[in-house]
Every structure is written in structure tokens, then in C-alpha cells.
Write an enzyme that holds these catalytic residues in place. Structure first.
Site, short mmCIF file in Angstrom:
data_model
loop_
_atom_site.label_atom_id
_atom_site.label_comp_id
_atom_site.label_asym_id
_atom_site.label_seq_id
_atom_site.Cartn_x
_atom_site.Cartn_y
_atom_site.Cartn_z
N ASP A 45 17.08 -60.52 -48.08
CA ASP A 45 16.28 -61.70 -47.73
C ASP A 45 17.20 -62.89 -47.45
O ASP A 45 16.75 -63.96 -47.05
CB ASP A 45 15.22 -62.01 -48.79
N SER A 46 18.52 -62.68 -47.62
CA SER A 46 19.50 -63.68 -47.17
C SER A 46 19.37 -63.90 -45.65
O SER A 46 19.93 -64.86 -45.11
CB SER A 46 20.92 -63.23 -47.51
N ASP A 84 14.94 -55.39 -48.92
CA ASP A 84 14.94 -56.40 -49.99
C ASP A 84 13.55 -57.02 -50.07
O ASP A 84 13.05 -57.57 -49.07
CB ASP A 84 15.98 -57.48 -49.63
N LYS A 114 14.84 -53.25 -53.11
CA LYS A 114 15.54 -54.01 -54.16
C LYS A 114 14.65 -55.15 -54.63
O LYS A 114 14.00 -55.83 -53.82
CB LYS A 114 16.87 -54.56 -53.62
N GLU A 116 14.51 -58.51 -57.54
CA GLU A 116 15.30 -59.37 -58.43
C GLU A 116 14.62 -59.48 -59.80
O GLU A 116 13.40 -59.66 -59.87
CB GLU A 116 15.44 -60.77 -57.82
N GLU A 183 24.95 -59.68 -59.73
CA GLU A 183 25.45 -60.75 -58.85
C GLU A 183 26.03 -61.89 -59.69
O GLU A 183 25.39 -62.38 -60.64
CB GLU A 183 24.32 -61.29 -57.96
O1 KIV Z 1 19.47 -61.04 -49.79
C1 KIV Z 1 20.61 -60.67 -50.07
O2 KIV Z 1 21.50 -60.53 -49.23
C2 KIV Z 1 20.88 -60.39 -51.48
C3 KIV Z 1 22.29 -60.53 -51.92
C4 KIV Z 1 22.61 -61.95 -52.14
C5 KIV Z 1 22.54 -59.74 -53.14
O3 KIV Z 1 19.98 -60.17 -52.23
#
Ligand code: KIV
Length: 293
Positions: A45-46, A84, A114, A116, A183
Site C-alpha cells: 500500500d506504499s 497488501d 499481508k 499489519e 519493520e
Molecule cells: O506497503 C508497503 O510497501 C509495506 C512495506 C513498508 C513493508 O507494507
């Protein structure tokens, strides 16, 4: 080549071969990543910051994550791709978490999702796992809750905080996660987590003592400009390369150096004169062809 599976990644943990994991958000970068030998790609989600220019990850939607995951899967059919889950796609209820995780599989054929969080999202990890979907946990600095963590700060830096991070790691594994991402935590904490868990532990800003590394591609290639976390190593400066290329193009356009003779289409022989006659214009005078004898 057949697609990399969870079994392959577990074998790598066993043999000690490190897993190379990188984010990717688009088709060409995913192609480059597969050709370069990545085992895993995260459609993080980056992308909110790296692709859309948001200040953080909170505005990112499921639809954006799905569309980018679809493109990445097309570019990297053989890589283990992780979708994500964006903010509010799993925080509300187990049922919503399962539905959204399932959409990553249905639409983008990802190999895992993934999420969090540690202790507090155990029921979500269980529910998604029970639906037959691989979950990768993500603890330590969790950007979606950075408001509660006091910003994008390293975690687990005191003995008490490190113990809580370890408790999160254990909870994630016990809930059924197939891998864990840590992280921005000190290597001493990563090492204890790695020794305690049986699932592969990967790090982004967690140091060496784990089973592999993750980086954000926009940091690695020097494309993301807003800030550079301590854990980033830049392997290229594409921002400079791209800016130079575009500025050369701008200069060429202004100086009429582009397009050149190689960049235009030729009319078929004799057709140019016919065309000019047809539209009532005179053919251009032919060049003299040098000195007459
Ligand atoms: O969204 C992403 O790229 C991530 C990383 C910062 C671990 O979750």
C-alpha cells in the site's frame, strides 16, 4: 519456470538461502523483478506514496491495490506475489477481512495477503487463514497505525517494547500466519523473533538475522523523493536519469532537433508529388544534387 510456492520459501529457510523480496506496483517493474531473480513481490500500500503522491498509506483503497496487483501478476507470473491489505479493508470485522483478502486471490491471483498488526488482529489472521488464504503478518513499525505509534518511528527499542514486539510475533504465528515481516526494529529483537518462530521471518529495517529482506522498489532505484528511511540502500538514481532524459527531449523539441530523419515515416515512392498535385500544391524543388560537370 513454475511459480515459486510457500513450500519453496520454507525450503529456503531450512537451507539458509536468503529470500529476496521487493515491492512492485506495475507490469514492467514486475517483469524486471522476475527477470532479476526475486522470489517474492509485495504490491504494497506504499503505492499510495510511491505512485499516487499521497502523504501516507491511509487513503489507499482496495480497488487501487487490486488493479496494481493484477498488473504485477501479469508481469511476474512465476514470482510469489503478496497483496497488501489497505487501511479499513480488514480493521472492521473478520467477515470483511476474509472477503477483501479473497478478492486479492479472485482478481489478482496473489499467493498471500499481508496485514499489519500483532496481538490485536489475531482473529482476522485466523479467519483469513481458515478461509484457505495465506497470511503474512507485519509487526514493528506498522505505517497504517503510525498515528498511534507517534509517527514513522523505529519500534522495540526498549526492553519492554521489544518484549511486546516478540509477543506480537508469537501471536501472529499462533494465529496461523505463514510468514512474518518485521519493520524497523533493532537486529537484536529480530534475532530473538527469528529464533523463537518456526515460520520464515523477513525484515525491512530489521537487520540481517532473519530469513530474507524486503525493500520498497521506489527507494531502491532512487525514484521516491519525499524522504529516505534509515534502512534504505539506494542502488540507482533513476530520478536523475529520467529528469536528464526529459530535459534533453525538451531542448531537442525547442531546437527542432527532434524528430530527426530516423523518426519520421516516408511516403511510398512517387506518392509525395502526386499528393501535393492532388491538393493543389506545388512539389518542393528537388535539391540540385551537387556541381554539374
Ligand atoms: O506497503 C508497503 O510497501 C509495506 C512495506 C513498508 C513493508 O507494507
Amino acid at each position: 519456470m513454475p511459480r515459486i510456492t510457500l513450500t519453496d520459501l520454507y525450503k529456503m529457510k531450512e537451507t539458509g538461502e536468503k529470500i529476496a523480496w521487493l515491492t512492485s506496483y506495475d507490469f514492467p517493474t514486475a517483469q524486471f523483478g522476475q527477470a532479476a531473480g526475486l522470489e517474492m513481490i509485495l504490491v504494497g500500500d506504499s503505492l499510495g506514496m510511491c505512485v499516487y503522491g499521497y502523504n501516507g498509506t491511509l487513503p489507499v483503497t482496495m480497488e487501487q491495490c487490486l488493479v496494481h496487483s493484477e498488473a504485477v501478476r501479469r508481469g511476474a507470473p512465476d514470482v510469489f506475489v503478496v497483496g497488501d491489505m489497505p487501511f479499513l479493508s480488514y480493521q472492521t470485522t473478520d467477515a470483511e477481512a476474509v472477503y477483501n483478502a479473497g478478492m486479492f486471490l479472485k482478481r489478482a491471483d496473489v499467493d498471500a495477503v499481508k496485514l499489519e498488526g500483532g496481538v490485536r488482529i489475531v482473529s482476522r489472521i485466523k479467519a483469513i487463514t481458515e478461509a484457505g488464504i495465506n497470511v503474512i503478518g507485519h509487526i514493528g513499525l506498522t505505517p497504517q497505525s503510525s498515528g498511534q505509534l507517534g509517527g514513522h518511528k523505529a519500534q522495540g527499542r526498549t526492553a519492554e517494547a521489544a518484549k511486546l514486539t516478540l509477543e506480537d510475533a508469537v501471536a501472529v504465528q499462533e494465529a496461523g500466519a505463514k510468514m512474518l515481516l518485521v519493520e524497523a526494529i533493532p537486529p537484536e529483537v529480530t534475532e530473538v523473533i527469528h529464533k523463537t518462530l518456526t515460520i520464515p521471518v523477513l525484515g525491512i529495517g530489521g537487520g540481517l538475522p532473519c530469513d530474507g529482506q524486503l525493500l520498497i522498489v521506489s527507494d531502491l532505484i532512487g525514484q521516491f523523493q519525499a524522504f529516505t528511511p534509515k534502512f534504505v540502500k539506494k542502488y540507482a538514481n533513476v530520478a536523475e536519469v529520467i529528469t536528464k532524459a526529459i530535459s534533453s527531449y525538451v531542448k531537442d523539441v525547442k531546437a527542432e532537433k527532434f524528430p530527426g530523419a530516423d523518426h519520421v515515416y516516408k511516403m511510398l515512392p512517387g506518392e509525395a508529388d502526386k499528393f501535393l498535385k492532388l491538393v493543389g500544391q506545388k512539389p518542393a524543388a528537388k535539391p540540385s544534387g551537387g556541381k554539374k560537370k
